[in-house]
Design a protein around this motif. Structure first.
Motif, PDB file in Angstrom:
ATOM      1  N   ASP A 356     -67.572  26.612 -33.707  1.00 34.11           N
ATOM      2  CA  ASP A 356     -68.052  25.629 -34.628  1.00 34.11           C
ATOM      3  C   ASP A 356     -67.464  24.450 -34.968  1.00 34.11           C
ATOM      4  O   ASP A 356     -66.832  24.012 -36.113  1.00 34.11           O
ATOM      5  N   THR A 357     -66.902  23.617 -33.901  1.00 35.08           N
ATOM      6  CA  THR A 357     -66.225  22.419 -34.097  1.00 35.08           C
ATOM      7  C   THR A 357     -66.581  21.306 -33.019  1.00 35.08           C
ATOM      8  O   THR A 357     -67.403  21.870 -32.073  1.00 35.08           O
ATOM      9  N   ASN A 358     -66.020  20.133 -33.288  1.00 31.94           N
ATOM     10  CA  ASN A 358     -66.190  19.063 -32.298  1.00 31.94           C
ATOM     11  C   ASN A 358     -65.068  18.691 -31.524  1.00 31.94           C
ATOM     12  O   ASN A 358     -63.921  19.407 -31.809  1.00 31.94           O
ATOM     13  N   LEU A 359     -65.227  17.891 -30.630  1.00 30.86           N
ATOM     14  CA  LEU A 359     -64.099  17.580 -29.498  1.00 30.86           C
ATOM     15  C   LEU A 359     -62.919  16.982 -30.441  1.00 30.86           C
ATOM     16  O   LEU A 359     -61.748  17.220 -30.218  1.00 30.86           O
ATOM     17  N   LYS A 360     -63.299  16.068 -31.318  1.00 29.23           N
ATOM     18  CA  LYS A 360     -62.115  15.200 -32.079  1.00 29.23           C
ATOM     19  C   LYS A 360     -61.068  16.337 -32.875  1.00 29.23           C
ATOM     20  O   LYS A 360     -60.030  16.127 -32.760  1.00 29.23           O
ATOM     21  N   THR A 361     -62.021  17.258 -33.523  1.00 34.72           N
ATOM     22  CA  THR A 361     -61.155  18.179 -34.260  1.00 34.72           C
ATOM     23  C   THR A 361     -60.392  19.133 -33.647  1.00 34.72           C
ATOM     24  O   THR A 361     -59.336  19.452 -33.775  1.00 34.72           O
ATOM     25  N   ALA A 362     -60.956  19.677 -32.576  1.00 33.58           N
ATOM     26  CA  ALA A 362     -60.106  20.583 -31.583  1.00 33.58           C
ATOM     27  C   ALA A 362     -59.106  19.656 -30.784  1.00 33.58           C
ATOM     28  O   ALA A 362     -57.901  20.400 -30.574  1.00 33.58           O
ATOM     29  N   TYR A 363     -59.057  18.519 -30.605  1.00 38.06           N
ATOM     30  CA  TYR A 363     -58.295  17.460 -29.919  1.00 38.06           C
ATOM     31  C   TYR A 363     -57.033  17.749 -31.042  1.00 38.06           C
ATOM     32  O   TYR A 363     -55.995  17.880 -30.516  1.00 38.06           O
ATOM     33  N   ALA A 364     -57.288  17.395 -32.383  1.00 36.98           N
ATOM     34  CA  ALA A 364     -56.256  17.333 -33.040  1.00 36.98           C
ATOM     35  C   ALA A 364     -55.498  18.703 -33.320  1.00 36.98           C
ATOM     36  O   ALA A 364     -54.318  18.592 -33.412  1.00 36.98           O
ATOM     37  N   GLU A 365     -56.490  19.614 -33.326  1.00 39.40           N
ATOM     38  CA  GLU A 365     -55.632  20.945 -33.582  1.00 39.40           C
ATOM     39  C   GLU A 365     -54.898  21.337 -32.286  1.00 39.40           C
ATOM     40  O   GLU A 365     -53.575  21.847 -32.211  1.00 39.40           O
ATOM     41  N   THR A 366     -55.166  21.001 -31.098  1.00 36.30           N
ATOM     42  CA  THR A 366     -54.576  21.099 -29.928  1.00 36.30           C
ATOM     43  C   THR A 366     -53.085  20.143 -29.693  1.00 36.30           C
ATOM     44  O   THR A 366     -52.114  20.890 -29.243  1.00 36.30           O
ATOM     45  N   GLU A 367     -53.246  18.949 -30.358  1.00 37.60           N
ATOM     46  CA  GLU A 367     -52.204  18.399 -30.602  1.00 37.60           C
ATOM     47  C   GLU A 367     -50.963  19.023 -31.307  1.00 37.60           C
ATOM     48  O   GLU A 367     -49.804  18.748 -30.965  1.00 37.60           O
ATOM     49  N   ILE A 368     -51.383  19.714 -32.390  1.00 33.97           N
ATOM     50  CA  ILE A 368     -50.358  20.550 -33.221  1.00 33.97           C
ATOM     51  C   ILE A 368     -49.962  21.704 -32.432  1.00 33.97           C
ATOM     52  O   ILE A 368     -48.723  21.955 -32.336  1.00 33.97           O
ATOM     53  N   LEU A 369     -50.840  22.216 -31.723  1.00 39.02           N
ATOM     54  CA  LEU A 369     -50.255  23.261 -30.878  1.00 39.02           C
ATOM     55  C   LEU A 369     -49.254  22.850 -29.923  1.00 39.02           C
ATOM     56  O   LEU A 369     -48.339  23.556 -29.430  1.00 39.02           O
ATOM     57  N   LEU A 370     -49.468  21.816 -29.187  1.00 42.16           N
ATOM     58  CA  LEU A 370     -48.614  21.463 -28.058  1.00 42.16           C
ATOM     59  C   LEU A 370     -47.228  20.703 -28.647  1.00 42.16           C
ATOM     60  O   LEU A 370     -46.156  21.421 -28.054  1.00 42.16           O
ATOM     61  N   ASP A 371     -47.386  20.248 -29.712  1.00 38.72           N
ATOM     62  CA  ASP A 371     -46.005  19.895 -30.580  1.00 38.72           C
ATOM     63  C   ASP A 371     -45.308  21.274 -30.769  1.00 38.72           C
ATOM     64  O   ASP A 371     -43.985  21.099 -30.586  1.00 38.72           O
ATOM     65  N   GLU A 372     -46.017  22.317 -31.046  1.00 39.33           N
ATOM     66  CA  GLU A 372     -45.136  23.613 -31.307  1.00 39.33           C
ATOM     67  C   GLU A 372     -44.538  23.849 -30.089  1.00 39.33           C
ATOM     68  O   GLU A 372     -43.462  24.743 -30.367  1.00 39.33           O
ATOM     69  N   ILE A 373     -45.348  24.009 -29.147  1.00 37.37           N
ATOM     70  CA  ILE A 373     -44.735  24.568 -27.873  1.00 37.37           C
ATOM     71  C   ILE A 373     -43.491  23.709 -27.328  1.00 37.37           C
ATOM     72  O   ILE A 373     -42.616  24.143 -26.919  1.00 37.37           O
ATOM     73  N   ARG A 374     -43.636  22.181 -27.628  1.00 35.83           N
ATOM     74  CA  ARG A 374     -42.613  21.536 -27.080  1.00 35.83           C
ATOM     75  C   ARG A 374     -41.281  21.726 -27.706  1.00 35.83           C
ATOM     76  O   ARG A 374     -40.315  21.812 -27.244  1.00 35.83           O
ATOM     77  N   SER A 375     -41.466  22.168 -28.993  1.00 34.52           N
ATOM     78  CA  SER A 375     -40.299  22.290 -29.885  1.00 34.52           C
ATOM     79  C   SER A 375     -39.694  23.963 -29.592  1.00 34.52           C
ATOM     80  O   SER A 375     -38.732  24.245 -30.108  1.00 34.52           O
ATOM     81  N   LEU A 376     -40.472  24.534 -28.879  1.00 36.06           N
ATOM     82  CA  LEU A 376     -40.019  26.073 -28.757  1.00 36.06           C
ATOM     83  C   LEU A 376     -38.669  26.204 -27.689  1.00 36.06           C
ATOM     84  O   LEU A 376     -38.939  25.390 -26.570  1.00 36.06           O
ATOM     85  N   SER A 377     -37.846  26.979 -28.140  1.00 35.75           N
ATOM     86  CA  SER A 377     -36.687  27.343 -27.417  1.00 35.75           C
ATOM     87  C   SER A 377     -36.430  28.482 -27.205  1.00 35.75           C
ATOM     88  O   SER A 377     -36.551  29.600 -28.201  1.00 35.75           O
TER      89      SER A 377
END
Length: 426
Positions: A356-377
């Protein structure tokens, strides 16, 4: 211990209330009730064993597609491309949960079994009774036996033939319960009826009728539940009235639910990451499209891939690779809470479904996810390991073709890989 005390109190109460003139009539009713309950219990055991046999065949078919066969050179017992020799983990788990013994035969020989000999060794390599072989392998029909001798012990047993993809019989599946256990259950079930019969014709009739009605109703609910689960409905619910009973039927109901959850985990959960697997994701995608067609809501499919994961395995080993997959899976699972689902799509690739979402919202959520993965050690043997991911997103809605949408998301992922990785393409 509590149930034993209740039975003792019931015994004393009914004994005190017994009426001697009705003793003869009560005796007649008792004999009749004994054989009625015995027959019903035998039918219940047969149904339970039949359903368990169907569970086993369904489980192996879902986990290991293909025919059962025996490699002549190595003498390995196979199903499709999976080696089953000495792998009794599935039937051992089911035996622990249900107390039902299980054997899988190739032709007339036991290849996998939970039955042990006097020394505690599995009786694999032994052959079935010649009469049973004649009944099952030559008639091609399942049979229920109430007095089968296996390794010196009597069993209630259910045998059904195994067929290959050509319809030929290649073996049998056996499920069974020791006769002593079943007979003890029959005795426990009949004892209250014996005591109640001493009260008198009228009281016996009322109590027996009420008890039997509740018993049969509960049994019917359990039977319907097991029947639906055995046909592949792993999300079927069981009536709460059966679960709150304080008797063996309640235990049976909870065991059935536990078995359902175990089977669902076997079939729909990835064992390494504990995420949903591809089979579950396929079913969820189909349901999502149905919901979109019905309610008109949009959704977004994403496919993510860990960048340069092969180099992690090559540099640090597959054990480290598994650790990385588990840590990434934990992040993905937490991120998708209340947003949709994430599943292991294959190898280091994961599928996301934003409900129940659109591409713009999903993109923003995935950016948050990608930032979290980038910072993972991730620490492994004193070495910090950092990884990134690349994602491809595609939006779906009314009358979307799921297969095409997956192809679009996969193409976006490939585009992200080709253009440098560590990014989101939508």
């Amino acid at each position: 211990m509590h149930s034993v005390k209740k039975k003792g109190h019931l015994y004393r109460s009914l004994q005190a209330m017994s009426i001697l003139p009705l003793l003869v009539l009560g005796f007649v009713i008792t004999i009749f009730s004994y054989y009625t309950v015995k027959s019903a219990m035998h039918a219940q055991v047969q149904t339970e064993l039949k359903n368990m046999t169907e569970y086993i065949m369904l489980t192996y078919d879902l986990l290991y597609p293909g025919d059962y066969h025996l490699e002549e050179e190595s003498a390995r017992f196979m199903k499709g491309g999976q080696v089953l020799t000495n792998d009794s983990s599935i039937i051992d788990r089911l035996k622990a949960e249900t107390q039902i013994d299980i054997t899988i035969f190739y032709q007339d020989t036991r290849m996998l079994t939970t039955i042990l000999d006097a020394d505690g060794n599995r009786i694999t390599g032994t052959t079935a009774n010649a009469g049973i072989v004649q009944d099952i392998l030559f008639s091609g029909k399942p049979r229920f036996y109430t007095n089968t001798n296996i390794n010196g012990q009597r069993y209630f047993a259910y045998y059904t033939p195994l067929h290959d993809s050509h319809g030929d019989i290649v073996g049998m599946v056996y499920t069974g319960k020791p006769s002593a256990n079943v007979n003890a259950t029959v005795t426990r079930a009949v004892l209250p009826i014996i005591l109640i019969a001493l009260i008198g014709m009228v009281v016996v009739s009322l109590i027996s009728s009420s008890y039997t009605r509740r018993l049969l109703n509960a049994l019917q609910k359990i039977r319907v539940f097991l029947s639906k689960v055995s046909t592949g409905n792993l999300w079927e619910t069981l009536d709460a009235d059966v679960l709150v009973r304080n008797d063996e039927l309640s235990e049976m109901a909870h065991s059935a639910l536990f078995m359902q959850r175990s089977l669902r985990n076997l079939v729909e959960q990835d064992t390494l990451t504990e995420l949903n697997n591809r089979r579950f994701a396929d079913k969820r995608l189909k349901q999502t499209q149905i919901n979109a067609n019905t309610f008109g809501n949009n959704f977004v499919i994403g496919i993510g891939d860990i960048d340069f994961f092969k180099s992690v395995n090559d540099t640090y080993g597959h054990e480290c690779g598994d650790i990385v997959l588990k840590r990434i899976a934990d992040i993905l699972k937490n991120h998708m809470l209340e947003k949709g689902i994430v599943a292991r799509w294959g190898g280091e690739e994961f599928l996301f479904l934003y409900d129940d979402t659109n591409l713009k919202t999903a993109y923003a959520e995935t950016e948050i996810l990608l930032d979290e993965i980038r910072s993972l050690s991730i620490e492994y043997e004193g070495q910090p390991i950092h990884v990134t991911m690349t994602f491809g997103l595609a939006e779906g809605g009314v009358n979307t073709n799921i297969h095409h949408l997956l192809q679009v998301a996969d193409a976006k992922l490939y585009e992200g890989k080709s253009s440098g990785r560590n990014r989101i393409i939508a």
